[in-house]
Structure formats: C-alpha cells, structure tokens
Design an enzyme around this catalytic site. Structure first.
Site, PDB file in Angstrom:
ATOM      1  N   HIS A   1      -8.931  -4.200  -9.031  1.00 53.68           N
ATOM      2  CA  HIS A   1      -8.263  -5.465  -8.720  1.00 53.68           C
ATOM      3  C   HIS A   1      -9.301  -6.586  -8.701  1.00 53.68           C
ATOM      4  CE1 HIS A   1      -4.592  -3.364  -7.713  1.00 53.68           C
ATOM      5  NE2 HIS A   1      -5.241  -2.612  -6.829  1.00 53.68           N
TER       6      HIS A   1
ATOM      7  N   GLU B   1      -2.483   8.109  -2.813  1.00 53.64           N
ATOM      8  CA  GLU B   1      -1.763   6.891  -2.414  1.00 53.64           C
ATOM      9  C   GLU B   1      -0.331   6.872  -2.922  1.00 53.64           C
ATOM     10  OE1 GLU B   1      -4.275   3.754  -3.776  1.00 53.64           O
ATOM     11  OE2 GLU B   1      -4.621   4.658  -5.726  1.00 53.64           O
TER      12      GLU B   1
ATOM     13  N   ASP C   1      -0.684   1.204  -1.212  1.00 57.62           N
ATOM     14  CA  ASP C   1       0.055   1.840  -2.302  1.00 57.62           C
ATOM     15  C   ASP C   1       0.937   2.965  -1.783  1.00 57.62           C
ATOM     16  OD1 ASP C   1      -0.572   0.391  -4.655  1.00 57.62           O
ATOM     17  OD2 ASP C   1      -2.568   1.264  -4.683  1.00 57.62           O
TER      18      ASP C   1
END
Length: 264
Positions: free
Chosen positions: A45, A150, A176
């Site tokens: 990210h 996740e 997540d």
C-alpha cells in the site's frame, strides 16, 4: 550479519516496529533512534518502489534495526527483489493455504531449502564481496519469513499452515480479517477478536511466533499479554499525524487560555 530481530523472537522477546509508507530514509533513522526494533517497509500500500525501499533498508541497518519488506503479493520475483536489496525478512499478504505458505518459503530460500533466484551481485551479498557459498547459507539461516493470515479461509486452514517448515511468524492482519468477516474496519468486534484469539492459540501450540498490527497502545498491550511477540504498531504517517494533531490542539488550546487571561 546476525538478524537481531530473529534472535529476539527466538528467545521469546517482544519486538515492536511501525509500518513505513514515507520514502524518506530519515523517518527510519528517527524510529531507530527512538528505540523501535524493526520497521515494515510497505510496498503493498502506498507509493513505495524498490529503489526507495533499498534506501530505507540502508537507513535501518545504519541505526541497528531490522528492515522487513511487505511485498505486494505472493510472487517469487517480488520476494526475491525484496531480499536482494538486503531486507531482513519478508511479509507476504493474503496467505490462505499451506501450499501458498510453502510457495513463500520456496521463494525466500536458496536450494536445497527453496528455489530463490540466485544472484550474488546484489546488496544483500555486498555486491559479491561476500563469498557466494557463505552468502547462500547465511541468507537461508537469517531471513525471516512472515505470512499474513487475514481471511476466513486462512483461519480455517491455519492448522495446516503452521506445519509448513520455514515459516517464522504468523502475522494477523486485523483489518483485512474484519473485511473477510463482513465487518470492514471493526477490528474490536467480538467476531474479529475471537478469530484472532483462535489464530494465536493454534500458532503458539505449534511453536510459531505470532504477530499483528495495532494502532492503539491499549490494544498493543492486550495482545502482548495474549502472547503476541511481533507487534507492528501503527504507521509512520499515522504516528506523525497523531503527534502533530495533538501538538496543534494543545498549542491552540493554550493560546486561547492565554488570551482569556490577558483580557481579564
């Protein structure tokens, strides 16, 4: 060089470090001087590219903390590049099966332990200064392999995942995980907490270190007490924002109080 984070975790210690999205090496140096044990350089990210990540790795080594790189996906080429630039370990997101976990290990280790692409002319081998045979053995011994659990599928398959040889840390991605459970962002929801507790129990029973992300001090202490050793506390931009916001609020509140006193 010895991986200090690896030794800390193997000896039962608790390690704390933030995620890094800013590309300035100075932020890593600052966190090192502040006393963090590691940083997670985030290429999944944010704007981070491999050249910026390499400079952050240099900064981490300069201040004596361990640089971990979170790659974008379970891709052998991404894992290889992260390790070639000198990362002390990789974090791989969205691992849901034992076969996916085995793939991460294969990509992270040289033969006979894996299938990592071989090149000695990289930063991790001091650009060929280190003897190649020494480098291969050292890398296989010292690199941390961290897989993200996740999603609901990963939780269901965790008993098989923790048996995969070469996995050093099971990392719980609470945000997540909350999304996979249909409650995105609700990381304190009982359903999320219950799944996280389940992961900790299964992993620790198998003798595997557990990690997670937290952005609240009280949550961090709670999970440390629950047996989590690898604590990723917040993100550089969040830490900077929170500190700045608090300072500005305090200064403006103080200013308003001073003006009120002067007017009386």
């Amino acid at each position: 060089m010895t991986n200090k984070l690896q030794l800390m975790l193997q000896n039962g210690g608790i390690a704390v470090g933030p995620f890094i999205k800013l590309t300035s090496p100075a932020i890593v140096e600052i966190f090192g001087h502040a006393g963090f044990d590691f940083v997670v350089i985030d290429t999944e990210h944010g704007p981070m590219n491999i050249e910026s990540a390499e400079n952050l790795v240099r900064a981490a080594k300069l201040v004596g903390i361990t640089p971990i790189i979170r790659v974008r996906s379970n891709d052998p080429s991404l894992i290889s590049r992260a390790l070639d630039i000198g990362a002390g370990g990789v974090q791989v997101p969205q691992v849901s099966t034992a076969e996916q976990a085995k793939s991460v290990v294969r990509a992270s280790r040289f033969a006979p332990d894996g299938e990592r692409g071989v090149c000695c002319y990289v930063r991790a081998a001091s650009y060929s200064h280190v003897n190649k045979h020494t480098y291969f053995k050292q890398a296989n011994r010292d690199i941390l392999v961290i897989v993200h659990i996740e999603g609901a599928e990963g939780v269901a398959n965790l008993p098989d995942i923790v048996t995969v040889e070469g996995i050093d840390v099971i990392f719980i991605g609470p945000y997540d995980l909350s999304q996979s459970l249909g409650i995105p962002g609700e990381v304190e929801h009982p359903l999320v907490i219950g799944k996280m507790q389940q992961i900790v129990k299964v992993a620790r029973k198998a003798g595997v270190v557990v990690g997670t992300f937290v952005d609240d001090i009280n949550a961090a202490k709670k999970w440390m007490n629950a047996g989590i050793q690898y604590v990723s506390y917040s993100v550089d931009v969040g830490i900077l924002y929170k500190a700045s916001f608090g300072l500005v609020k305090q200064l403006k509140d103080d200013q308003a109080g001073t003006e009120a006193i002067m007017l009386t």
